[in-house]
Design a protein around this motif. Structure first.
Motif, PDB file in Angstrom:
ATOM      1  N   ASN A 421       0.864  -1.178   0.000  1.00  0.00           N
ATOM      2  CA  ASN A 421       0.000   0.000   0.000  1.00  0.00           C
ATOM      3  C   ASN A 421       0.899   1.224   0.000  1.00  0.00           C
ATOM      4  N   LEU A 422       0.936   1.903  -1.117  1.00  0.00           N
ATOM      5  CA  LEU A 422       1.778   3.088  -1.242  1.00  0.00           C
ATOM      6  C   LEU A 422       0.988   4.292  -0.743  1.00  0.00           C
ATOM      7  N   LEU A 423       1.517   4.952   0.263  1.00  0.00           N
ATOM      8  CA  LEU A 423       0.818   6.076   0.888  1.00  0.00           C
ATOM      9  C   LEU A 423       1.507   7.393   0.541  1.00  0.00           C
ATOM     10  N   ARG A 424       0.704   8.353   0.164  1.00  0.00           N
ATOM     11  CA  ARG A 424       1.204   9.716  -0.018  1.00  0.00           C
ATOM     12  C   ARG A 424       0.443  10.582   0.980  1.00  0.00           C
ATOM     13  N   GLY A 425       1.089  10.826   2.118  1.00  0.00           N
ATOM     14  CA  GLY A 425       0.364  11.406   3.234  1.00  0.00           C
ATOM     15  C   GLY A 425      -0.545  10.327   3.807  1.00  0.00           C
ATOM     16  N   ALA A 426      -1.827  10.659   3.950  1.00  0.00           N
ATOM     17  CA  ALA A 426      -2.788   9.669   4.459  1.00  0.00           C
ATOM     18  C   ALA A 426      -3.540   9.000   3.319  1.00  0.00           C
ATOM     19  N   GLU A 427      -3.186   9.350   2.094  1.00  0.00           N
ATOM     20  CA  GLU A 427      -3.938   8.874   0.931  1.00  0.00           C
ATOM     21  C   GLU A 427      -3.231   7.706   0.265  1.00  0.00           C
ATOM     22  N   VAL A 428      -3.993   6.642  -0.026  1.00  0.00           N
ATOM     23  CA  VAL A 428      -3.453   5.478  -0.714  1.00  0.00           C
ATOM     24  C   VAL A 428      -3.402   5.756  -2.205  1.00  0.00           C
ATOM     25  N   VAL A 429      -2.248   5.495  -2.821  1.00  0.00           N
ATOM     26  CA  VAL A 429      -2.087   5.676  -4.264  1.00  0.00           C
ATOM     27  C   VAL A 429      -2.602   4.429  -4.951  1.00  0.00           C
ATOM     28  N   LYS A 430      -3.568   4.588  -5.841  1.00  0.00           N
ATOM     29  CA  LYS A 430      -4.148   3.445  -6.547  1.00  0.00           C
ATOM     30  C   LYS A 430      -3.257   3.035  -7.705  1.00  0.00           C
ATOM     31  N   ASP A 469       5.359   4.331   3.387  1.00  0.00           N
ATOM     32  CA  ASP A 469       5.103   5.733   3.694  1.00  0.00           C
ATOM     33  C   ASP A 469       6.099   6.614   2.945  1.00  0.00           C
ATOM     34  N   LEU A 470       5.653   7.235   1.870  1.00  0.00           N
ATOM     35  CA  LEU A 470       6.547   8.062   1.060  1.00  0.00           C
ATOM     36  C   LEU A 470       7.081   9.251   1.843  1.00  0.00           C
ATOM     37  N   GLU A 471       6.266   9.805   2.722  1.00  0.00           N
ATOM     38  CA  GLU A 471       6.705  10.964   3.493  1.00  0.00           C
ATOM     39  C   GLU A 471       7.847  10.587   4.437  1.00  0.00           C
ATOM     40  N   LEU A 472       7.715   9.448   5.115  1.00  0.00           N
ATOM     41  CA  LEU A 472       8.788   8.979   5.988  1.00  0.00           C
ATOM     42  C   LEU A 472      10.023   8.624   5.166  1.00  0.00           C
ATOM     43  N   ALA A 473       9.806   8.000   4.007  1.00  0.00           N
ATOM     44  CA  ALA A 473      10.923   7.560   3.168  1.00  0.00           C
ATOM     45  C   ALA A 473      11.797   8.728   2.708  1.00  0.00           C
ATOM     46  N   LYS A 474      11.213   9.897   2.590  1.00  0.00           N
ATOM     47  CA  LYS A 474      11.975  11.053   2.099  1.00  0.00           C
ATOM     48  C   LYS A 474      12.618  11.876   3.219  1.00  0.00           C
ATOM     49  N   LYS A 475      12.328  11.525   4.464  1.00  0.00           N
ATOM     50  CA  LYS A 475      12.897  12.283   5.580  1.00  0.00           C
ATOM     51  C   LYS A 475      14.389  12.025   5.727  1.00  0.00           C
ATOM     52  N   GLN A 476      15.156  13.063   5.925  1.00  0.00           N
ATOM     53  CA  GLN A 476      16.593  12.951   6.185  1.00  0.00           C
ATOM     54  C   GLN A 476      16.840  13.107   7.682  1.00  0.00           C
ATOM     55  N   THR A 477      16.180  12.272   8.451  1.00  0.00           N
ATOM     56  CA  THR A 477      16.315  12.313   9.911  1.00  0.00           C
ATOM     57  C   THR A 477      16.453  10.879  10.426  1.00  0.00           C
ATOM     58  N   LEU A 478      16.766  10.753  11.713  1.00  0.00           N
ATOM     59  CA  LEU A 478      16.924   9.434  12.306  1.00  0.00           C
ATOM     60  C   LEU A 478      15.596   8.704  12.453  1.00  0.00           C
ATOM     61  N   ASP A 479      14.473   9.374  12.179  1.00  0.00           N
ATOM     62  CA  ASP A 479      13.180   8.691  12.169  1.00  0.00           C
ATOM     63  C   ASP A 479      13.064   7.746  10.983  1.00  0.00           C
TER      64      ASP A 479
END
Length: 610
Positions: A421-430, A469-479
């Motif tokens: 399930n690819l998520l962009r924010g809270a929205e699932v990409v179909k 989670d695309l948003e998490l995947a793009k973070k440059q942090t230790l999260d």
């Protein structure tokens, strides 16, 4: 650590009981006790020896502990219960093993698993194998990351493993894709067309049609007549040529197609009547898939095309017919209403399966049976098929067929890779291949990168659904878990670039690891002890997520050590005491090697700086 200790246990057993054979020695194991207070490892040696020695297991265990006490350099041993031997690794043993991990050749040797290699023999892993009717999507990407990591792990432990992609270039979907491409080609040429009702409507098909028209119109611009152009394009397709290759052969820079003319119409109609659109379209999609997978760090030893099974080979045999004949000769085919049925219920399937319809047309199942018979004939002792989430019901029928052909029950293993399930924010990409609403592998890599994509796909068991989670995947942090691991490696490498570190390393004096007594230092060393066994267990279980979880533990142990040094100067790597600095640099170097090598087994780069 387990490997080093097991070697010592085997030596001690052999010293105490010279008559013991290699087969029995090979059955000796060391397991981690459930209760850590019982020690680091426990052995079953006394129970394996009781029939040979003809004595009580506890007495045998006591004799072995006495032998070990005089020889071992790595642990304290004690007898527990009816005859188990518990081991607690000594600091000296930990340090000895860390030194061994520092040697690349010794480290590779510790990861070798000859028993597993002998059991699995010549091994094949077939993965991705998506229909070549659309671009690689994220489900295919997850399968690619998983399959490739499994191949890398098998090679690391010494298995003769082969990676294969099965190309479904026959059947209704391939034909439908060809019809869709033909319609888009005529559309690009300005001709009337009828698009198939169930056709592939994605933009990629429209673009392929435009590219094909540019190539065709370029040939016409060179003065060739309609028949000559059609013949040339058909010959190009028959030779396995792609649309891109055709276009590039006649255009420099791929200029836009000219406005259609009456002459163009004749050319378009001639090509539309003579060209096998399925063949040239699929060849083009395979070329694109190879490029996308290559950018993802995945290479296959073999791209096997289903169409081969339907053609005569050099000996005049058709593999599809050979498979059907073998099933018939073994008595596993019945005829009903003109159709041929594989009697899979004899092997536990819930119903028999059609392999040839009453009209004489073969089914997908017969092609798959022929393909797996071909695998066996190529000498594979075990094979693994990595399938998508909608193939659960297909496992039993194919496994039944391999057993019906005389192959071992465990010859075929099927691993299902579940939905992403690819998520962009809270929205699932179909995602839909036919409608074209999909995120491709290339788009995913472009957005978040190869390393992040592979790490996220490998974090969980393939049988578990995955929310990416695309948003998490793009973070440059230790999260971000991959950033967390890569940053640990980058931190280790930054220390070695400091002049003070280079001064310490200029000395050839051997590091004294007994100086590493701090809580964080010991924790790092103990974590490193698990590396070879983690690789072997991940390989045997076909579970790369075990290695990923371990690498996160390694990174965590280093981040804690690094943070302690930031807080207290005495715990930094580089301190006034050169001997301590040398020992810590050695440990950090080993940890960096393990992170780099472990990430490499996952197909992920270990960054030098971030």
């Amino acid at each position: 650590m387990r490997e080093l200790l097991l070697e010592e246990v085997k030596r001690s057993v052999k010293s105490a009981y010279p008559e013991i054979g290699e087969e029995l020695l090979g059955r000796l194991t060391l397991e981690a006790p459930r209760d850590p207070s019982h020690g680091d490892f426990a052995s079953n040696a006394a129970f394996l020896l009781k029939d040979l020695v003809r004595d009580n297991p506890r007495k045998i265990a006591e004799a072995l502990v006495a032998q070990l006490a005089g020889e071992t350099a790595v642990s304290d041993a004690e007898v527990a219960g009816p005859g188990f031997i518990n081991f607690k690794i000594r600091p000296r043993g930990i340090q000895t093993f860390v030194r061994q991990l520092a040697d690349p050749e010794r480290r590779r040797a510790l990861m070798q698993d000859p028993e597993w290699a002998r059991h699995i023999g010549k091994f094949q892993i077939e993965f991705v194998s998506a229909n070549p009717t659309g671009p690689m999507n994220v489900v295919s990407a997850r399968s690619a990351a998983f399959g490739d990591a499994c191949v890398r792990l098998q090679r690391a432990v010494g298995v003769d493993v082969h990676a294969e992609y099965y190309v479904n270039d026959e059947g209704n979907q391939a034909q439908l894709f060809g019809e869709s491409l033909r319609a888009r080609f005529l559309e690009a040429a300005g001709e009337k067309f009828e698009f198939p009702e169930e056709g592939y409507r994605g933009e990629y098909v429209t673009e392929l049609g435009r590219e094909l028209w540019r190539g065709v119109s370029g040939l016409a611009d060179r003065g060739h007549g309609a028949a000559a152009v059609a013949a040339a394009v058909a010959a190009h397709a028959a030779a396995g040529g792609t649309i891109r290759a055709l276009e590039e052969s006649v255009h420099v820079g791929a200029p836009p197609a000219p406005e259609p003319s009456a002459a163009d119409a004749n050319v378009a109609r001639a090509v539309a009547e003579s060209l096998d659109f399925s063949s040239i379209g699929i060849a083009s999609m395979i070329e694109a898939a190879k490029a996308a997978l290559r950018s993802f760090g995945v290479e296959f030893d073999v791209w096997f095309r289903e169409s081969v099974l339907h053609r005569e080979d050099s000996a005049g045999a058709v593999r599809l017919l050979e498979a059907e004949k073998q099933l018939q000769e073994r008595g596993h085919v019945r005829e009903e209403d003109g159709a041929h049925w594989f009697t899979s219920t004899e092997f536990g399937d819930d119903k028999d399966r059609v392999i040839r319809r009453s009209n004489g047309q073969s089914t997908y199942l017969l092609a798959d049976i022929a393909y797996h018979l071909d695998k066996a004939r190529r000498g594979f002792d075990h094979v693994v098929d990595v399938w998508g989430p909608d193939h659960h019901g297909y496992i039993k029928r194919l496994h039944s067929a391999t057993v019906a052909l005389g192959l071992a029950e465990d010859w075929l293993t099927v691993q299902i890779v579940q939905q992403v399930n690819l998520l962009r924010g809270a929205e699932v990409v179909k995602m839909s291949k036919r409608a074209g609403e999909l995120v491709t592998l290339e788009e995913l890599v472009q957005e978040v990168g190869k390393d992040v994509s592979r790490f996220f796909f490998l974090m969980r068991k393939p049988s578990s659904h995955l929310d990416f989670d695309l948003e998490l995947a793009k973070k440059q942090t230790l999260d971000n878990p991959v950033f967390y691991v890569q940053y640990a490696h980058a931190r280790t490498r930054s220390i070695f670039r400091q002049p003070a570190a280079q001064t310490v390393l200029a000395s050839e004096e051997s590091p004294d690891l007994s100086l590493l007594t701090g809580e964080e230092e010991v924790a790092m060393m103990r974590t490193l002890l698990q590396y070879p066994q983690t690789v072997k267990e991940s390989a045997r279980a076909l579970e790369p997520h075990r290695l990923v979880a371990y690498l996160r533990d390694v990174a965590s142990s280093y981040h804690r050590f690094y943070t302690r040094g930031k807080q207290e100067a005495a715990f930094r790597v580089l301190v006034d005491d050169v001997r301590v600095s040398r020992a810590r640099l050695f440990l950090v170097g080993v940890l960096a090697d393990v992170l780099r090598e472990g990430l490499g087994l996952c197909g992920i780069d270990a960054l030098e700086e971030m």
